[in-house]
Enzyme design. Sequence first.
Site, PDB file in Angstrom:
ATOM      1  N   CYS A 150     -46.004 -51.746  -1.058  1.00  0.00           N
ATOM      2  CA  CYS A 150     -45.063 -52.509  -1.896  1.00  0.00           C
ATOM      3  C   CYS A 150     -44.108 -53.362  -1.076  1.00  0.00           C
ATOM      4  O   CYS A 150     -43.297 -54.094  -1.640  1.00  0.00           O
ATOM      5  CB  CYS A 150     -44.295 -51.553  -2.790  1.00  0.00           C
ATOM      6  SG  CYS A 150     -45.396 -50.421  -3.643  1.00  0.00           S
ATOM      7  N   HIS A 290     -34.967 -53.416  -4.443  1.00  0.00           N
ATOM      8  CA  HIS A 290     -36.351 -53.011  -4.697  1.00  0.00           C
ATOM      9  C   HIS A 290     -36.411 -52.411  -6.108  1.00  0.00           C
ATOM     10  O   HIS A 290     -37.295 -52.759  -6.882  1.00  0.00           O
ATOM     11  CB  HIS A 290     -36.790 -52.002  -3.634  1.00  0.00           C
ATOM     12  CG  HIS A 290     -38.245 -51.671  -3.673  1.00  0.00           C
ATOM     13  ND1 HIS A 290     -39.226 -52.632  -3.656  1.00  0.00           N
ATOM     14  CD2 HIS A 290     -38.894 -50.474  -3.746  1.00  0.00           C
ATOM     15  CE1 HIS A 290     -40.422 -52.034  -3.698  1.00  0.00           C
ATOM     16  NE2 HIS A 290     -40.243 -50.736  -3.759  1.00  0.00           N
ATOM     17  N   GLU A 301     -32.046 -45.911  -2.732  1.00  0.00           N
ATOM     18  CA  GLU A 301     -31.658 -47.299  -2.462  1.00  0.00           C
ATOM     19  C   GLU A 301     -30.192 -47.559  -2.832  1.00  0.00           C
ATOM     20  O   GLU A 301     -29.465 -48.205  -2.082  1.00  0.00           O
ATOM     21  CB  GLU A 301     -32.564 -48.273  -3.232  1.00  0.00           C
ATOM     22  CG  GLU A 301     -32.247 -49.734  -2.884  1.00  0.00           C
ATOM     23  CD  GLU A 301     -33.180 -50.740  -3.553  1.00  0.00           C
ATOM     24  OE1 GLU A 301     -33.910 -50.360  -4.490  1.00  0.00           O
ATOM     25  OE2 GLU A 301     -33.162 -51.912  -3.120  1.00  0.00           O
ATOM     26  N   LYS A 320     -37.557 -55.861 -11.614  1.00  0.00           N
ATOM     27  CA  LYS A 320     -38.746 -55.104 -12.064  1.00  0.00           C
ATOM     28  C   LYS A 320     -38.618 -54.611 -13.507  1.00  0.00           C
ATOM     29  O   LYS A 320     -39.620 -54.248 -14.115  1.00  0.00           O
ATOM     30  CB  LYS A 320     -39.017 -53.944 -11.111  1.00  0.00           C
ATOM     31  CG  LYS A 320     -39.503 -54.414  -9.732  1.00  0.00           C
ATOM     32  CD  LYS A 320     -39.921 -53.262  -8.849  1.00  0.00           C
ATOM     33  CE  LYS A 320     -40.457 -53.720  -7.508  1.00  0.00           C
ATOM     34  NZ  LYS A 320     -39.398 -54.144  -6.551  1.00  0.00           N
ATOM     35  N   HIS A 325     -43.740 -53.713 -11.492  1.00  0.00           N
ATOM     36  CA  HIS A 325     -43.806 -53.664 -10.037  1.00  0.00           C
ATOM     37  C   HIS A 325     -45.055 -54.393  -9.553  1.00  0.00           C
ATOM     38  O   HIS A 325     -46.173 -53.957  -9.808  1.00  0.00           O
ATOM     39  CB  HIS A 325     -43.823 -52.200  -9.590  1.00  0.00           C
ATOM     40  CG  HIS A 325     -43.621 -52.014  -8.121  1.00  0.00           C
ATOM     41  ND1 HIS A 325     -43.670 -53.047  -7.219  1.00  0.00           N
ATOM     42  CD2 HIS A 325     -43.364 -50.892  -7.394  1.00  0.00           C
ATOM     43  CE1 HIS A 325     -43.463 -52.567  -6.006  1.00  0.00           C
ATOM     44  NE2 HIS A 325     -43.264 -51.276  -6.084  1.00  0.00           N
ATOM     45  N   PHE A 384     -44.968 -47.461   0.095  1.00  0.00           N
ATOM     46  CA  PHE A 384     -45.649 -46.231   0.512  1.00  0.00           C
ATOM     47  C   PHE A 384     -46.101 -46.414   1.957  1.00  0.00           C
ATOM     48  O   PHE A 384     -46.626 -47.474   2.328  1.00  0.00           O
ATOM     49  CB  PHE A 384     -46.865 -45.944  -0.371  1.00  0.00           C
ATOM     50  CG  PHE A 384     -46.515 -45.490  -1.767  1.00  0.00           C
ATOM     51  CD1 PHE A 384     -45.260 -44.994  -2.071  1.00  0.00           C
ATOM     52  CD2 PHE A 384     -47.470 -45.539  -2.768  1.00  0.00           C
ATOM     53  CE1 PHE A 384     -44.954 -44.557  -3.349  1.00  0.00           C
ATOM     54  CE2 PHE A 384     -47.171 -45.107  -4.059  1.00  0.00           C
ATOM     55  CZ  PHE A 384     -45.919 -44.619  -4.352  1.00  0.00           C
TER      56      PHE A 384
END
Lengths: 399, 88
Positions: A150, A290, A301, A320, A325, A384
Amino acid sequence: MVVTGVGVVSPAGLDAHTTFDHVLAAKGVTTAELTAPVVDFDPTCWIDPREVRRIDRVGQFGLAAAAEAIAQAGLTTNGSTVDPRRVAVVVGSGVGGLTTLEDGVETRVTKGSHRVGPLLVPMMMPNATAGLIALRHGFRGAALAVATACASGANSIGEGMHLIRSGRADVVVAGGSEAAITPTALAGFARMGALSSRTSDPAGASRPFDRDRDGFVMGEGAGIVVLESEDHATRRGATILGEVAGYGATCDAHHLTAPDPTGQGALESMRLAIADAGLDPRSIGHVNAHGTSTPLNDRAESDALVALFGGPTPPVTSTKGVTGHLVGAAGAVEAVIGLLSARSGRVPPVANLTDPDVDPDVDLVRDEPRSINGTVVLSNSFGFGGHNAALVLIARPST
Amino acid sequence: MTTPTATRQDIVDTVYEACVEILQADRSTLSETTAFAADLEADSLALVEIVMVLEERFDLRIPEEDLDGVDTIGAAADLVSERLAAAA
């Protein structure tokens, strides 16, 4: 390092400005299947019909977004504007041509190996999009694909910036593309607990930083920017939209998929990006987080943001909630949205945010777009693998 | 699908259909002398795809090495005819 063109294909629109307007309106596009697909995408608008069937959806998105960005930048190699050997492409993807791979596996299992077609490999390889963009436009510098899940889109822009800084290219077409809304990918992401299962309220499924969030909504699309040195852009008379001024990349080295709950790696990437831009956190006008809508990401975050700013943060948004996403495209699309927000002085609100689950010092943009004066945006992406990528972009005013 | 009674025209028509599907060729311009690469800009991957259509339609296996020199629609039809005759 300046940006002279941007392009987006997203669940919220088939170009950058449509997407931005849709994000400003904060209306989610999540379907009853709890996905956020790109709709009404006709690849033949960008690609010869003959070629369309030889290019996976991920490559089609990338080519479409690149065409928009390259046209805006006025970049042509058959005239005299640039030397094609000095144009590089860095376009990443989380998983590449997954639809093609899944179809190929099914064909092999049901019909046998001899029925697997010769286009399987060129359509599924994760570097196909970078190669296709170079091929389409005749760019003969390095063509690379950064795969950091991502964070791929953000890492691609950051690494692309370094190609120019180090003198290895004059122009870089950078970004990310993803088309992974496939049955097998969804099953895998669902099984690992990453996806929202809010079937009773699909429109509210993607709700970054909300107390009721339960996972992300899988989107798809592409984001591309054209980067070049300011001298180069000025020399050829290109319109400068803004700068990519700083880039920070780190790895959590904590767990392959779970974010470090202390947010240390994320925080470090933000600090590196801001220092790389020669700025101080107080210069940041807003943050495009994010903000995936997963319980773990949003907590780590937001805590990292409080640590970064040492107290109250500038306005923070996550797009998002609207787009879902976009995985390997997310960082690039959000860099574009962040730049357009800073250029227009309007930061989109976080869609579906009704009950913030963050430290009160995090100034989440709610309900309506927020007017800002600051031109500097911090755009975060985490992937990830423990990947953290932060970009600092500075808008140039529209003239 | 087994088609023991495939005529030459059946085979040629199938190659035409494959060219239309895979190369977006204009059917009305095709003939047995149409060359895959020179006339239709087919690359080696497209040629393999066309062969796969023929393999499926006529329940054949055409080894890669047999494709050498198969440059035209007529030559592809000949190859299929030969393989069908050999299999009969």
